[in-house]
Scaffold this motif. Sequence first.
Motif, PDB file in Angstrom:
ATOM      1  N   ALA A   1     -10.857  10.867   8.759  1.00  0.00           N
ATOM      2  CA  ALA A   1      -9.490  11.407   8.689  1.00  0.00           C
ATOM      3  C   ALA A   1      -9.024  11.474   7.236  1.00  0.00           C
ATOM      4  O   ALA A   1      -9.269  10.558   6.457  1.00  0.00           O
ATOM      5  CB  ALA A   1      -8.552  10.538   9.519  1.00  0.00           C
ATOM      6  N   PRO A   2      -8.340  12.550   6.875  1.00  0.00           N
ATOM      7  CA  PRO A   2      -7.903  12.721   5.490  1.00  0.00           C
ATOM      8  C   PRO A   2      -6.661  11.887   5.147  1.00  0.00           C
ATOM      9  O   PRO A   2      -5.539  12.376   5.122  1.00  0.00           O
ATOM     10  CB  PRO A   2      -7.631  14.224   5.381  1.00  0.00           C
ATOM     11  CG  PRO A   2      -7.323  14.661   6.779  1.00  0.00           C
ATOM     12  CD  PRO A   2      -8.095  13.747   7.685  1.00  0.00           C
ATOM     13  N   PHE A   3      -6.931  10.603   4.900  1.00  0.00           N
ATOM     14  CA  PHE A   3      -5.920   9.675   4.402  1.00  0.00           C
ATOM     15  C   PHE A   3      -6.358   9.206   3.025  1.00  0.00           C
ATOM     16  O   PHE A   3      -7.554   9.045   2.773  1.00  0.00           O
ATOM     17  CB  PHE A   3      -5.814   8.428   5.297  1.00  0.00           C
ATOM     18  CG  PHE A   3      -5.164   8.655   6.623  1.00  0.00           C
ATOM     19  CD1 PHE A   3      -3.781   8.743   6.737  1.00  0.00           C
ATOM     20  CD2 PHE A   3      -5.929   8.762   7.769  1.00  0.00           C
ATOM     21  CE1 PHE A   3      -3.180   8.939   7.960  1.00  0.00           C
ATOM     22  CE2 PHE A   3      -5.331   8.962   8.996  1.00  0.00           C
ATOM     23  CZ  PHE A   3      -3.948   9.054   9.098  1.00  0.00           C
ATOM     24  N   TRP A   4      -5.395   8.960   2.147  1.00  0.00           N
ATOM     25  CA  TRP A   4      -5.669   8.385   0.842  1.00  0.00           C
ATOM     26  C   TRP A   4      -4.795   7.158   0.690  1.00  0.00           C
ATOM     27  O   TRP A   4      -3.596   7.199   0.958  1.00  0.00           O
ATOM     28  CB  TRP A   4      -5.381   9.399  -0.259  1.00  0.00           C
ATOM     29  CG  TRP A   4      -6.282  10.582  -0.133  1.00  0.00           C
ATOM     30  CD1 TRP A   4      -7.535  10.709  -0.628  1.00  0.00           C
ATOM     31  CD2 TRP A   4      -5.999  11.795   0.568  1.00  0.00           C
ATOM     32  NE1 TRP A   4      -8.067  11.943  -0.282  1.00  0.00           N
ATOM     33  CE2 TRP A   4      -7.132  12.622   0.465  1.00  0.00           C
ATOM     34  CE3 TRP A   4      -4.899  12.273   1.297  1.00  0.00           C
ATOM     35  CZ2 TRP A   4      -7.214  13.889   1.030  1.00  0.00           C
ATOM     36  CZ3 TRP A   4      -4.969  13.532   1.875  1.00  0.00           C
ATOM     37  CH2 TRP A   4      -6.108  14.321   1.735  1.00  0.00           C
ATOM     38  N   LYS A   5      -5.427   6.060   0.271  1.00  0.00           N
ATOM     39  CA  LYS A   5      -4.740   4.769   0.210  1.00  0.00           C
ATOM     40  C   LYS A   5      -4.734   4.246  -1.217  1.00  0.00           C
ATOM     41  O   LYS A   5      -5.767   4.183  -1.878  1.00  0.00           O
ATOM     42  CB  LYS A   5      -5.453   3.772   1.138  1.00  0.00           C
ATOM     43  CG  LYS A   5      -4.847   2.396   1.159  1.00  0.00           C
ATOM     44  CD  LYS A   5      -5.396   1.515   2.284  1.00  0.00           C
ATOM     45  CE  LYS A   5      -6.838   1.211   2.162  1.00  0.00           C
ATOM     46  NZ  LYS A   5      -7.324   0.228   3.147  1.00  0.00           N
ATOM     47  N   LYS A   6      -3.543   3.861  -1.661  1.00  0.00           N
ATOM     48  CA  LYS A   6      -3.377   3.268  -2.980  1.00  0.00           C
ATOM     49  C   LYS A   6      -2.920   1.826  -2.798  1.00  0.00           C
ATOM     50  O   LYS A   6      -1.945   1.560  -2.101  1.00  0.00           O
ATOM     51  CB  LYS A   6      -2.333   4.035  -3.793  1.00  0.00           C
ATOM     52  CG  LYS A   6      -2.182   3.525  -5.203  1.00  0.00           C
ATOM     53  CD  LYS A   6      -1.129   4.202  -6.073  1.00  0.00           C
ATOM     54  CE  LYS A   6      -0.524   5.452  -5.610  1.00  0.00           C
ATOM     55  NZ  LYS A   6       0.491   5.995  -6.552  1.00  0.00           N
ATOM     56  N   GLU A   7      -3.658   0.889  -3.426  1.00  0.00           N
ATOM     57  CA  GLU A   7      -3.249  -0.513  -3.421  1.00  0.00           C
ATOM     58  C   GLU A   7      -2.251  -0.734  -4.553  1.00  0.00           C
ATOM     59  O   GLU A   7      -2.474  -0.278  -5.680  1.00  0.00           O
ATOM     60  CB  GLU A   7      -4.446  -1.433  -3.623  1.00  0.00           C
ATOM     61  CG  GLU A   7      -5.416  -1.411  -2.471  1.00  0.00           C
ATOM     62  CD  GLU A   7      -6.633  -2.293  -2.705  1.00  0.00           C
ATOM     63  OE1 GLU A   7      -7.308  -2.590  -1.717  1.00  0.00           O
ATOM     64  OE2 GLU A   7      -6.915  -2.661  -3.861  1.00  0.00           O
TER      65      GLU A   7
ATOM     66  N   LEU B   1       0.843  -1.192   0.000  1.00  0.00           N
ATOM     67  CA  LEU B   1       0.000   0.000   0.000  1.00  0.00           C
ATOM     68  C   LEU B   1       0.876   1.239   0.000  1.00  0.00           C
ATOM     69  O   LEU B   1       2.032   1.198   0.437  1.00  0.00           O
ATOM     70  CB  LEU B   1      -0.870   0.054   1.264  1.00  0.00           C
ATOM     71  CG  LEU B   1      -1.893  -1.033   1.488  1.00  0.00           C
ATOM     72  CD1 LEU B   1      -2.574  -0.807   2.838  1.00  0.00           C
ATOM     73  CD2 LEU B   1      -2.920  -1.055   0.375  1.00  0.00           C
ATOM     74  N   PHE B   2       0.282   2.322  -0.462  1.00  0.00           N
ATOM     75  CA  PHE B   2       0.894   3.635  -0.328  1.00  0.00           C
ATOM     76  C   PHE B   2      -0.162   4.536   0.282  1.00  0.00           C
ATOM     77  O   PHE B   2      -1.273   4.643  -0.250  1.00  0.00           O
ATOM     78  CB  PHE B   2       1.356   4.185  -1.675  1.00  0.00           C
ATOM     79  CG  PHE B   2       1.952   5.550  -1.559  1.00  0.00           C
ATOM     80  CD1 PHE B   2       3.238   5.717  -1.057  1.00  0.00           C
ATOM     81  CD2 PHE B   2       1.224   6.666  -1.923  1.00  0.00           C
ATOM     82  CE1 PHE B   2       3.792   6.984  -0.930  1.00  0.00           C
ATOM     83  CE2 PHE B   2       1.766   7.936  -1.801  1.00  0.00           C
ATOM     84  CZ  PHE B   2       3.052   8.092  -1.304  1.00  0.00           C
ATOM     85  N   LEU B   3       0.145   5.158   1.419  1.00  0.00           N
ATOM     86  CA  LEU B   3      -0.798   6.038   2.102  1.00  0.00           C
ATOM     87  C   LEU B   3      -0.273   7.455   2.148  1.00  0.00           C
ATOM     88  O   LEU B   3       0.891   7.684   2.472  1.00  0.00           O
ATOM     89  CB  LEU B   3      -1.046   5.559   3.537  1.00  0.00           C
ATOM     90  CG  LEU B   3      -1.984   4.373   3.654  1.00  0.00           C
ATOM     91  CD1 LEU B   3      -1.198   3.099   3.696  1.00  0.00           C
ATOM     92  CD2 LEU B   3      -2.859   4.518   4.850  1.00  0.00           C
ATOM     93  N   GLU B   4      -1.158   8.395   1.813  1.00  0.00           N
ATOM     94  CA  GLU B   4      -0.876   9.824   1.916  1.00  0.00           C
ATOM     95  C   GLU B   4      -1.842  10.419   2.925  1.00  0.00           C
ATOM     96  O   GLU B   4      -2.884   9.829   3.223  1.00  0.00           O
ATOM     97  CB  GLU B   4      -1.087  10.519   0.565  1.00  0.00           C
ATOM     98  CG  GLU B   4      -0.091  10.143  -0.487  1.00  0.00           C
ATOM     99  CD  GLU B   4      -0.288  10.931  -1.783  1.00  0.00           C
ATOM    100  OE1 GLU B   4      -1.298  11.648  -1.927  1.00  0.00           O
ATOM    101  OE2 GLU B   4       0.568  10.810  -2.661  1.00  0.00           O
ATOM    102  N   HIS B   5      -1.498  11.595   3.428  1.00  0.00           N
ATOM    103  CA  HIS B   5      -2.398  12.290   4.344  1.00  0.00           C
ATOM    104  C   HIS B   5      -2.245  13.793   4.172  1.00  0.00           C
ATOM    105  O   HIS B   5      -1.367  14.259   3.446  1.00  0.00           O
ATOM    106  CB  HIS B   5      -2.137  11.872   5.791  1.00  0.00           C
ATOM    107  CG  HIS B   5      -0.928  12.492   6.405  1.00  0.00           C
ATOM    108  ND1 HIS B   5       0.355  12.267   5.960  1.00  0.00           N
ATOM    109  CD2 HIS B   5      -0.808  13.347   7.442  1.00  0.00           C
ATOM    110  CE1 HIS B   5       1.210  12.951   6.698  1.00  0.00           C
ATOM    111  NE2 HIS B   5       0.537  13.620   7.604  1.00  0.00           N
TER     112      HIS B   5
ATOM    113  N   THR C   1      -4.878  16.118   9.420  1.00  0.00           N
ATOM    114  CA  THR C   1      -5.095  14.728   9.806  1.00  0.00           C
ATOM    115  C   THR C   1      -5.029  14.583  11.323  1.00  0.00           C
ATOM    116  O   THR C   1      -5.911  13.985  11.945  1.00  0.00           O
ATOM    117  CB  THR C   1      -4.058  13.808   9.139  1.00  0.00           C
ATOM    118  OG1 THR C   1      -4.111  14.000   7.733  1.00  0.00           O
ATOM    119  CG2 THR C   1      -4.311  12.355   9.477  1.00  0.00           C
ATOM    120  N   GLU C   2      -3.993  15.146  11.916  1.00  0.00           N
ATOM    121  CA  GLU C   2      -3.840  15.056  13.364  1.00  0.00           C
ATOM    122  C   GLU C   2      -5.002  15.733  14.092  1.00  0.00           C
ATOM    123  O   GLU C   2      -5.510  15.198  15.088  1.00  0.00           O
ATOM    124  CB  GLU C   2      -2.504  15.684  13.793  1.00  0.00           C
ATOM    125  CG  GLU C   2      -1.282  14.919  13.331  1.00  0.00           C
ATOM    126  CD  GLU C   2      -0.807  15.232  11.913  1.00  0.00           C
ATOM    127  OE1 GLU C   2       0.268  14.748  11.533  1.00  0.00           O
ATOM    128  OE2 GLU C   2      -1.514  15.963  11.171  1.00  0.00           O
TER     129      GLU C   2
END
Length: 152
Positions: free
Chosen positions: A122-128, A50-54, A59-60
């Motif tokens: 929460a503002p996370f974006w996940k790429k598989e 995975l690749f996760l961005e925030h 986010t915190e």
Amino acid sequence: MDYSVSVQQEDFDVATEYRALRGSDAGTGAIATFTGLVRDSGDLQGVTGLFLEHYPGMTERVIEDLIEQAAERWDVRKARVLHRVGELALCDQIVFVGVCSAHRGDAFAACAFIMDALKTSAPFWKKEITESGEHWVEQKDADLARSQGWEL
């Protein structure tokens, strides 16, 4: 109530996080924790990572607000949320949520609420990442339903 939030690339040690939560508060009677891991399937089969961005800062703040919401509803004496970002491999730890309370019911409920709300707020974006390509993950209806189930 004491709490801490970390968004980081580095891995974490669950035992260390638990010990930090446990501390020496004689009023704590229960600690509930959740640890999420990278698995080999999601939207796609054959996930290799995975690749996760925030959104740094925001986010915190969102996670802190979720902890405060939990403390308004349940007896939360202490809480810890740690979420990783960046490149993650199969079986890597992604997230740790821990809650201390006087009683197990409050600890379980607050921990579940924070994790469910985190997935949708929460503002996370996940790429598989798969052998055949990459895919940005959309919010799941099931996650949204679980999160909405906590609304009063």
